[in-house]
Design a protein around this motif. Structure first.
Motif, PDB file in Angstrom:
ATOM      1  N   THR A  23       0.842  -1.192   0.000  1.00 18.01           N
ATOM      2  CA  THR A  23       0.000   0.000   0.000  1.00 18.01           C
ATOM      3  C   THR A  23       0.881   1.247   0.000  1.00 18.01           C
ATOM      4  N   SER A  24       0.300   2.334  -0.421  1.00 19.03           N
ATOM      5  CA  SER A  24       1.025   3.601  -0.417  1.00 19.03           C
ATOM      6  C   SER A  24       1.441   3.963   1.006  1.00 19.03           C
ATOM      7  N   LEU A  29       5.686   4.918   5.065  1.00 18.12           N
ATOM      8  CA  LEU A  29       6.226   4.742   6.413  1.00 18.12           C
ATOM      9  C   LEU A  29       7.685   4.303   6.414  1.00 18.12           C
ATOM     10  N   LYS A  30       8.088   3.534   5.425  1.00 20.42           N
ATOM     11  CA  LYS A  30       9.457   2.997   5.378  1.00 20.42           C
ATOM     12  C   LYS A  30      10.255   3.533   4.197  1.00 20.42           C
ATOM     13  N   ALA A  31       9.804   4.619   3.602  1.00 23.73           N
ATOM     14  CA  ALA A  31      10.487   5.238   2.462  1.00 23.73           C
ATOM     15  C   ALA A  31      10.730   4.233   1.329  1.00 23.73           C
ATOM     16  N   GLY A  32       9.785   3.322   1.146  1.00 18.41           N
ATOM     17  CA  GLY A  32       9.866   2.363   0.045  1.00 18.41           C
ATOM     18  C   GLY A  32      10.612   1.080   0.362  1.00 18.41           C
ATOM     19  N   LYS A  33      11.234   1.012   1.513  1.00 21.82           N
ATOM     20  CA  LYS A  33      12.051  -0.155   1.858  1.00 21.82           C
ATOM     21  C   LYS A  33      11.159  -1.313   2.317  1.00 21.82           C
ATOM     22  N   VAL A  34      11.256  -2.447   1.652  1.00 20.60           N
ATOM     23  CA  VAL A  34      10.470  -3.639   1.987  1.00 20.60           C
ATOM     24  C   VAL A  34      11.369  -4.869   2.035  1.00 20.60           C
ATOM     25  N   ARG A  35      10.856  -5.905   2.679  1.00 17.73           N
ATOM     26  CA  ARG A  35      11.546  -7.196   2.719  1.00 17.73           C
ATOM     27  C   ARG A  35      10.643  -8.208   2.027  1.00 17.73           C
ATOM     28  N   CYS A  36      11.194  -8.932   1.070  1.00 23.04           N
ATOM     29  CA  CYS A  36      10.440  -9.949   0.338  1.00 23.04           C
ATOM     30  C   CYS A  36       9.987 -11.034   1.312  1.00 23.04           C
TER      31      CYS A  36
END
Length: 68
Positions: A23-24, A29-36
């Motif tokens: 989600t946007s 919240l994490k400046a685009g940083k995600v963990r697969c």
């Protein structure tokens, strides 16, 4: 927090090519940083967004998609 008004986007892990929805609000919240959720690779989801025109199945939101 309600899911109303949030934009759903799809991103692809550059390490294993798994596609998942974010989600946007998650990205903000994490400046685009995600963990697969599949291979645990951390990446910038903004850099790997999947265009809406790509034929990808409707995928669930992984519980661990936000990088710590």
């Amino acid at each position: 927090m309600s899911g109303r008004g949030q934009t759903l986007m799809r991103t692809r892990c550059p390490a294993c090519d798994t596609v998942f929805r974010v989600t946007s609000e998650q990205l903000r919240l994490k400046a685009g940083k995600v963990r697969c959720g599949h291979c645990q690779h951390v990446f910038n989801a903004f850099d790997q967004l999947v265009p809406d025109a790509d034929p990808v199945a409707d995928l669930p939101l992984p519980a661990d998609s936000l990088a710590q």
